[in-house]
Design a protein around this motif. Sequence first.
Motif, PDB file in Angstrom:
ATOM      1  N   PHE A  57       0.896  -1.390  -0.086  1.00 31.57           N
ATOM      2  CA  PHE A  57      -0.094   0.032   0.106  1.00 31.57           C
ATOM      3  C   PHE A  57       0.845   1.235  -0.066  1.00 31.57           C
ATOM      4  CE2 PHE A  57      -2.186   3.273   2.377  1.00 31.57           C
ATOM      5  CZ  PHE A  57      -3.290   3.765   1.474  1.00 31.57           C
ATOM      6  N   TRP A  58       1.796   1.105   0.680  1.00 33.58           N
ATOM      7  CA  TRP A  58       2.912   2.313   0.669  1.00 33.58           C
ATOM      8  C   TRP A  58       3.579   2.266  -0.609  1.00 33.58           C
ATOM      9  CZ3 TRP A  58       3.340   5.763   4.415  1.00 33.58           C
ATOM     10  CH2 TRP A  58       4.357   6.916   4.533  1.00 33.58           C
ATOM     11  N   ASP A  59       3.783   1.536  -1.112  1.00 32.60           N
ATOM     12  CA  ASP A  59       4.516   1.546  -2.410  1.00 32.60           C
ATOM     13  C   ASP A  59       3.528   2.113  -3.313  1.00 32.60           C
ATOM     14  OD1 ASP A  59       6.662   0.594  -1.824  1.00 32.60           O
ATOM     15  OD2 ASP A  59       6.173  -1.767  -2.237  1.00 32.60           O
ATOM     16  N   SER A  60       2.147   1.859  -3.365  1.00 30.44           N
ATOM     17  CA  SER A  60       1.086   2.323  -4.349  1.00 30.44           C
ATOM     18  C   SER A  60       0.879   3.692  -4.096  1.00 30.44           C
ATOM     19  CB  SER A  60      -0.018   1.352  -4.002  1.00 30.44           C
ATOM     20  OG  SER A  60      -0.734   1.718  -2.756  1.00 30.44           O
ATOM     21  N   LEU A  61       0.939   4.125  -2.827  1.00 26.02           N
ATOM     22  CA  LEU A  61       1.059   5.457  -2.518  1.00 26.02           C
ATOM     23  C   LEU A  61       2.055   6.375  -3.185  1.00 26.02           C
ATOM     24  CD1 LEU A  61       0.049   5.970   1.068  1.00 26.02           C
ATOM     25  CD2 LEU A  61      -1.324   6.670  -0.729  1.00 26.02           C
ATOM     26  N   ILE A  62       3.104   5.852  -3.162  1.00 27.71           N
ATOM     27  CA  ILE A  62       4.424   6.672  -4.090  1.00 27.71           C
ATOM     28  C   ILE A  62       3.972   6.560  -5.630  1.00 27.71           C
ATOM     29  CG2 ILE A  62       6.866   6.336  -4.489  1.00 27.71           C
ATOM     30  CD1 ILE A  62       7.205   5.014  -1.595  1.00 27.71           C
ATOM     31  N   GLN A  63       3.779   5.623  -6.005  1.00 33.38           N
ATOM     32  CA  GLN A  63       3.219   5.538  -7.508  1.00 33.38           C
ATOM     33  C   GLN A  63       2.046   6.514  -7.737  1.00 33.38           C
ATOM     34  OE1 GLN A  63       2.226   1.224  -8.051  1.00 33.38           O
ATOM     35  NE2 GLN A  63       4.305   0.627  -8.228  1.00 33.38           N
ATOM     36  N   GLU A  64       1.232   6.589  -6.836  1.00 33.07           N
ATOM     37  CA  GLU A  64      -0.091   7.501  -7.375  1.00 33.07           C
ATOM     38  C   GLU A  64       0.550   8.955  -7.073  1.00 33.07           C
ATOM     39  OE1 GLU A  64      -3.846   8.295  -8.378  1.00 33.07           O
ATOM     40  OE2 GLU A  64      -2.772   6.406  -8.302  1.00 33.07           O
ATOM     41  N   PHE A  65       1.561   9.356  -6.089  1.00 35.91           N
ATOM     42  CA  PHE A  65       2.018  10.566  -6.132  1.00 35.91           C
ATOM     43  C   PHE A  65       2.769  10.746  -7.079  1.00 35.91           C
ATOM     44  CE2 PHE A  65       1.550  10.201  -1.197  1.00 35.91           C
ATOM     45  CZ  PHE A  65       0.464  10.883  -1.056  1.00 35.91           C
ATOM     46  N   THR A  66       3.750   9.740  -7.609  1.00 33.84           N
ATOM     47  CA  THR A  66       4.636  10.162  -8.817  1.00 33.84           C
ATOM     48  C   THR A  66       3.868  10.421 -10.013  1.00 33.84           C
ATOM     49  OG1 THR A  66       6.093   8.564  -7.687  1.00 33.84           O
ATOM     50  CG2 THR A  66       6.458   8.858 -10.224  1.00 33.84           C
ATOM     51  N   LYS A  67       2.778   9.512 -10.194  1.00 34.13           N
ATOM     52  CA  LYS A  67       1.772  10.067 -11.519  1.00 34.13           C
ATOM     53  C   LYS A  67       1.181  11.191 -11.468  1.00 34.13           C
ATOM     54  CE  LYS A  67      -2.542   8.582 -11.346  1.00 34.13           C
ATOM     55  NZ  LYS A  67      -3.680   7.739 -11.402  1.00 34.13           N
ATOM     56  N   ARG A  97      11.508  -2.479   3.529  1.00 40.23           N
ATOM     57  CA  ARG A  97      10.115  -3.244   3.679  1.00 40.23           C
ATOM     58  C   ARG A  97       9.429  -3.217   4.894  1.00 40.23           C
ATOM     59  NH1 ARG A  97       6.963  -2.888   0.004  1.00 40.23           N
ATOM     60  NH2 ARG A  97       8.686  -2.936  -1.252  1.00 40.23           N
ATOM     61  N   THR A  98      10.330  -3.572   5.909  1.00 47.42           N
ATOM     62  CA  THR A  98       9.689  -3.774   7.436  1.00 47.42           C
ATOM     63  C   THR A  98       9.007  -2.562   8.025  1.00 47.42           C
ATOM     64  OG1 THR A  98      11.029  -5.591   7.997  1.00 47.42           O
ATOM     65  CG2 THR A  98       9.883  -4.756   9.721  1.00 47.42           C
ATOM     66  N   PRO A  99       9.734  -1.264   7.936  1.00 42.83           N
ATOM     67  CA  PRO A  99       9.112  -0.160   8.179  1.00 42.83           C
ATOM     68  C   PRO A  99       7.826   0.256   7.172  1.00 42.83           C
ATOM     69  CG  PRO A  99      11.455   0.098   8.442  1.00 42.83           C
ATOM     70  CD  PRO A  99      11.342  -1.132   7.940  1.00 42.83           C
ATOM     71  N   LYS A 100       8.088  -0.252   6.203  1.00 42.59           N
ATOM     72  CA  LYS A 100       7.019   0.462   5.073  1.00 42.59           C
ATOM     73  C   LYS A 100       5.513  -0.509   5.605  1.00 42.59           C
ATOM     74  CE  LYS A 100       9.094   1.042   0.857  1.00 42.59           C
ATOM     75  NZ  LYS A 100       9.453   0.605  -0.723  1.00 42.59           N
ATOM     76  N   ARG A 101       5.767  -1.755   6.067  1.00 47.60           N
ATOM     77  CA  ARG A 101       4.620  -2.478   6.698  1.00 47.60           C
ATOM     78  C   ARG A 101       3.909  -1.719   7.795  1.00 47.60           C
ATOM     79  NH1 ARG A 101       7.257  -8.078   8.591  1.00 47.60           N
ATOM     80  NH2 ARG A 101       7.973  -8.560   6.623  1.00 47.60           N
ATOM     81  N   MET A 102       4.796  -1.059   8.899  1.00 50.12           N
ATOM     82  CA  MET A 102       4.359  -0.352   9.825  1.00 50.12           C
ATOM     83  C   MET A 102       3.667   0.974   9.439  1.00 50.12           C
ATOM     84  SD  MET A 102       7.114  -1.285  12.659  1.00 50.12           S
ATOM     85  CE  MET A 102       8.445  -1.309  11.685  1.00 50.12           C
ATOM     86  N   LEU A 103       4.208   1.644   8.559  1.00 49.46           N
ATOM     87  CA  LEU A 103       3.941   2.764   8.111  1.00 49.46           C
ATOM     88  C   LEU A 103       2.373   2.518   7.323  1.00 49.46           C
ATOM     89  CD1 LEU A 103       7.012   4.429   6.641  1.00 49.46           C
ATOM     90  CD2 LEU A 103       5.676   5.421   8.555  1.00 49.46           C
ATOM     91  N   ALA A 104       2.307   1.756   6.636  1.00 52.12           N
ATOM     92  CA  ALA A 104       1.047   1.668   5.684  1.00 52.12           C
ATOM     93  C   ALA A 104      -0.051   0.875   6.792  1.00 52.12           C
ATOM     94  CB  ALA A 104       1.529   0.413   4.601  1.00 52.12           C
ATOM     95  N   ASP A 105       0.496   0.358   7.842  1.00 54.99           N
ATOM     96  CA  ASP A 105      -0.608  -0.312   8.698  1.00 54.99           C
ATOM     97  C   ASP A 105      -1.237   0.872   9.367  1.00 54.99           C
ATOM     98  OD1 ASP A 105      -2.046  -2.610   9.867  1.00 54.99           O
ATOM     99  OD2 ASP A 105      -0.559  -2.141  11.712  1.00 54.99           O
ATOM    100  N   LYS A 106      -0.263   1.703   9.860  1.00 55.04           N
ATOM    101  CA  LYS A 106      -0.839   2.734  10.828  1.00 55.04           C
ATOM    102  C   LYS A 106      -1.542   3.844   9.852  1.00 55.04           C
ATOM    103  CE  LYS A 106       0.238   1.343  14.717  1.00 55.04           C
ATOM    104  NZ  LYS A 106      -0.584   0.945  15.592  1.00 55.04           N
ATOM    105  N   LEU A 107      -1.216   4.002   8.536  1.00 53.32           N
ATOM    106  CA  LEU A 107      -1.760   4.977   7.748  1.00 53.32           C
ATOM    107  C   LEU A 107      -3.274   4.362   7.519  1.00 53.32           C
ATOM    108  CD1 LEU A 107      -2.057   7.491   6.195  1.00 53.32           C
ATOM    109  CD2 LEU A 107      -0.965   6.464   4.293  1.00 53.32           C
TER     110      LEU A 107
END
Length: 118
Positions: A57-67, A97-107
């Motif tokens: 989900f965090w990666d998809s946010l980055i892709q969306e912001f990039t677009k 990857r592990t911090p991305k899990r936590m960031l995405a989960d909390k968001l």
Amino acid sequence: MKIRLAGNLVEINEAGEHDFIIPPNIDKAVILEGEWESFNTSRARKSQVEADKVSYFWDSLIQEFTKHAFAASQYYTTDSSIMVQEQILRFLAREPRTPKRMLADKLLEMVGTTPPGA
């Protein structure tokens, strides 16, 4: 002394990240046939892949912001230049990857508990 490559992928370093922890007396690395396949089909790897799903989900946010950065279609930005946007996107993407899990989960938790229109 032999170090198993796949085995090291399940080691955790001092920062809590999956890492290759190689003792200082090791001067060679050998990858034995079948080691990767053994690791890739292990219960530990399957658990890791399952736990990583939320991080995409965090990666998809980055892709969306990039677009939107490339299309100059962002809302509420103080500087829409691609140079500034690139710095922000790189900052978001540099997380392991592990911090991305936590960031995405909390968001996702925050979005799920915030009342509509708040």
